[in-house]
Structures are given as structure tokens and as C-alpha cells.
Design a protein around this motif. Structure first.
Motif, PDB file in Angstrom:
ATOM      1  N   LEU A  95       0.815  -1.211   0.000  1.00 29.82           N
ATOM      2  CA  LEU A  95       0.000   0.000   0.000  1.00 29.82           C
ATOM      3  C   LEU A  95       0.852   1.266   0.000  1.00 29.82           C
ATOM      4  N   VAL A  96       1.997   1.228   0.656  1.00 26.25           N
ATOM      5  CA  VAL A  96       2.833   2.429   0.795  1.00 26.25           C
ATOM      6  C   VAL A  96       4.143   2.314   0.028  1.00 26.25           C
ATOM      7  N   GLU A  97       4.196   1.404  -0.912  1.00 25.29           N
ATOM      8  CA  GLU A  97       5.448   1.140  -1.627  1.00 25.29           C
ATOM      9  C   GLU A  97       6.106   2.391  -2.188  1.00 25.29           C
ATOM     10  N   ASN A  98       5.344   3.263  -2.824  1.00 30.20           N
ATOM     11  CA  ASN A  98       5.903   4.468  -3.435  1.00 30.20           C
ATOM     12  C   ASN A  98       5.424   5.753  -2.761  1.00 30.20           C
ATOM     13  N   GLU A  99       4.805   5.623  -1.611  1.00 31.23           N
ATOM     14  CA  GLU A  99       4.256   6.789  -0.917  1.00 31.23           C
ATOM     15  C   GLU A  99       5.312   7.440  -0.029  1.00 31.23           C
ATOM     16  N   THR A 100       5.159   8.748   0.159  1.00 33.69           N
ATOM     17  CA  THR A 100       6.111   9.485   0.991  1.00 33.69           C
ATOM     18  C   THR A 100       5.566   9.791   2.381  1.00 33.69           C
ATOM     19  N   PRO A 142       6.448  -1.587  16.013  1.00 33.37           N
ATOM     20  CA  PRO A 142       7.889  -1.622  15.721  1.00 33.37           C
ATOM     21  C   PRO A 142       8.293  -2.486  14.531  1.00 33.37           C
ATOM     22  N   SER A 143       7.651  -3.619  14.319  1.00 32.21           N
ATOM     23  CA  SER A 143       8.046  -4.451  13.168  1.00 32.21           C
ATOM     24  C   SER A 143       7.710  -3.756  11.853  1.00 32.21           C
ATOM     25  N   LEU A 144       6.570  -3.067  11.784  1.00 32.08           N
ATOM     26  CA  LEU A 144       6.239  -2.317  10.567  1.00 32.08           C
ATOM     27  C   LEU A 144       7.223  -1.177  10.369  1.00 32.08           C
ATOM     28  N   VAL A 145       7.544  -0.462  11.432  1.00 30.69           N
ATOM     29  CA  VAL A 145       8.477   0.663  11.335  1.00 30.69           C
ATOM     30  C   VAL A 145       9.836   0.175  10.839  1.00 30.69           C
ATOM     31  N   GLN A 146      10.263  -0.974  11.333  1.00 30.37           N
ATOM     32  CA  GLN A 146      11.542  -1.531  10.890  1.00 30.37           C
ATOM     33  C   GLN A 146      11.502  -1.858   9.393  1.00 30.37           C
ATOM     34  N   GLN A 147      10.406  -2.425   8.921  1.00 31.81           N
ATOM     35  CA  GLN A 147      10.267  -2.710   7.483  1.00 31.81           C
ATOM     36  C   GLN A 147      10.260  -1.416   6.672  1.00 31.81           C
ATOM     37  N   LEU A 148       9.586  -0.389   7.182  1.00 28.03           N
ATOM     38  CA  LEU A 148       9.562   0.898   6.479  1.00 28.03           C
ATOM     39  C   LEU A 148      10.953   1.506   6.402  1.00 28.03           C
ATOM     40  N   SER A 149      11.738   1.341   7.454  1.00 29.23           N
ATOM     41  CA  SER A 149      13.080   1.932   7.473  1.00 29.23           C
ATOM     42  C   SER A 149      13.991   1.300   6.434  1.00 29.23           C
ATOM     43  N   ALA A 150      13.734   0.059   6.077  1.00 32.08           N
ATOM     44  CA  ALA A 150      14.574  -0.660   5.110  1.00 32.08           C
ATOM     45  C   ALA A 150      14.038  -0.560   3.688  1.00 32.08           C
ATOM     46  N   ARG A 151      13.004   0.209   3.494  1.00 30.02           N
ATOM     47  CA  ARG A 151      12.375   0.317   2.186  1.00 30.02           C
ATOM     48  C   ARG A 151      13.308   0.986   1.183  1.00 30.02           C
ATOM     49  N   PRO A 152      13.418   0.437  -0.031  1.00 33.20           N
ATOM     50  CA  PRO A 152      14.228   1.102  -1.066  1.00 33.20           C
ATOM     51  C   PRO A 152      13.708   2.534  -1.285  1.00 33.20           C
ATOM     52  N   GLY A 153      14.612   3.478  -1.337  1.00 34.09           N
ATOM     53  CA  GLY A 153      14.219   4.873  -1.495  1.00 34.09           C
ATOM     54  C   GLY A 153      13.977   5.577  -0.172  1.00 34.09           C
ATOM     55  N   GLY A 154      14.088   4.849   0.924  1.00 37.66           N
ATOM     56  CA  GLY A 154      13.913   5.443   2.241  1.00 37.66           C
ATOM     57  C   GLY A 154      12.498   5.308   2.757  1.00 37.66           C
ATOM     58  N   PRO A 155      12.328   5.533   4.045  1.00 39.10           N
ATOM     59  CA  PRO A 155      11.009   5.378   4.654  1.00 39.10           C
ATOM     60  C   PRO A 155      10.112   6.578   4.373  1.00 39.10           C
ATOM     61  N   PRO A 156       8.802   6.367   4.440  1.00 38.81           N
ATOM     62  CA  PRO A 156       7.895   7.518   4.356  1.00 38.81           C
ATOM     63  C   PRO A 156       7.882   8.246   5.695  1.00 38.81           C
ATOM     64  N   LYS A 157       7.360   9.454   5.705  1.00 33.52           N
ATOM     65  CA  LYS A 157       7.105  10.135   6.968  1.00 33.52           C
ATOM     66  C   LYS A 157       5.928   9.397   7.599  1.00 33.52           C
ATOM     67  N   LEU A 158       6.110   8.947   8.828  1.00 31.79           N
ATOM     68  CA  LEU A 158       5.097   8.158   9.517  1.00 31.79           C
ATOM     69  C   LEU A 158       4.430   8.990  10.600  1.00 31.79           C
ATOM     70  N   ARG A 159       3.117   8.971  10.581  1.00 36.00           N
ATOM     71  CA  ARG A 159       2.331   9.631  11.622  1.00 36.00           C
ATOM     72  C   ARG A 159       1.386   8.602  12.204  1.00 36.00           C
ATOM     73  N   ILE A 160       1.404   8.445  13.502  1.00 34.50           N
ATOM     74  CA  ILE A 160       0.477   7.537  14.170  1.00 34.50           C
ATOM     75  C   ILE A 160      -0.392   8.346  15.120  1.00 34.50           C
ATOM     76  N   VAL A 179      -1.300   8.605   2.940  1.00 37.11           N
ATOM     77  CA  VAL A 179      -2.057   7.366   2.868  1.00 37.11           C
ATOM     78  C   VAL A 179      -2.564   7.112   4.277  1.00 37.11           C
ATOM     79  N   LEU A 180      -3.863   6.890   4.423  1.00 34.36           N
ATOM     80  CA  LEU A 180      -4.463   6.679   5.733  1.00 34.36           C
ATOM     81  C   LEU A 180      -4.770   5.199   5.931  1.00 34.36           C
TER      82      LEU A 180
END
Length: 129
Positions: free
Chosen positions: A3-8, A24-42, A100-101
Motif C-alpha cells: 500500500l505504501v510502496e511508493n508513498e512518501t 515496531p516491526s512495521l516501522v523496521q520494514q519501512l526503514s529498510a524500504r528502497p528509497g527510504g522510509p515515508p514520513k510516519l504519523r500515528i 495514505v491513511l
């Protein structure tokens, strides 16, 4: 993750965040995403605790998540809400059209009264908010 593959920007509204152990497991996956992680808001949403500091658990969860996210360099913002879910206004969620919500609620909506119990059901108020 697809869902967030190309989202910022990613915004998660978590109804019933409790201690935030699910993120934390999702955040860790986001941090390793090619192109860098998106800005995350929870937006962590939970019921108010009785006593002098009704938002204490939600605030502590936000601090723990922020500390963890900082260690893996993911841009992060936390918004804590501690109140009855059917009193939350759409403005409280601070939604942004450029994000992306994702809405999460693990089994807790079942505790809100539905239309079989009361006409103006709290569950419908939350879902239609």
C-alpha cells in the motif's frame, strides 16, 4: 507494505493502541524500504484512564514509539487521543489529503454499543465519523 510502496507519507489511526507493541516491526520494514522510509504519523487512540492523568498511557506509548523510531531514522509524529471513541471529531485525527491513511482496530470496536442496543449507536458514530 504494498500500500505504501511508493508513498512518501503514511498516517495510521490506531483505535485501541494500548502499548503500541504492534508497530515496531512495521516501522523496521519501512526503514529498510528502497528509497527510504515515508514520513510516519500515528494517531494513538485509547479510552481515557481513570484518575488525574487520563492520557498517561497513550502519551507514554507515543514517547516509547518516538524513541524507537528515532533509532532507525524514520521521520515520525505521534498524536495521542484518550477519550470515548464516539466523542472523537474528524478534526481530532488531523487528517491530511497528502497521506495514505490506514485505520487499525484490533477487536475493540465490538465493545461499542451497536444499533441493536441503541438507535444512535456509538459504533456507527465512530465508523461514520
Amino acid at each position: 507494505m504494498n500500500l505504501v510502496e511508493n508513498e512518501t507519507r503514511l498516517h495510521i489511526d490506531d483505535f485501541g493502541i494500548l502499548y503500541g507493541f504492534q508497530w515496531p516491526s512495521l516501522v523496521q520494514q519501512l526503514s529498510a524500504r528502497p528509497g527510504g522510509p515515508p514520513k510516519l504519523r500515528i494517531t494513538g487512540i485509547d479510552f481515557a484512564e481513570p484518575g488525574f492523568r487520563p492520557a498517561q498511557r497513550v502519551e507514554e506509548t507515543g514517547r516509547r514509539l518516538a524513541n524507537y523510531v528515532e533509532t532507525i531514522n524514520v521521520p515520525f509524529e505521534f498524536n495521542g487521543i484518550a477519550q470515548k471513541w464516539d466523542t472523537i471529531q474528524i478534526e481530532d485525527l488531523k487528517l491530511d489529503n497528502n497521506e495514505v491513511l490506514v485505520v487499525n482496530s484490533m477487536y475493540l470496536l465490538k465493545y461499542l454499543l451497536d444499533e441493536t442496543v441503541v438507535v444512535e449507536s456509538p459504533r456507527n458514530v465512530v465508523l461514520n465519523g
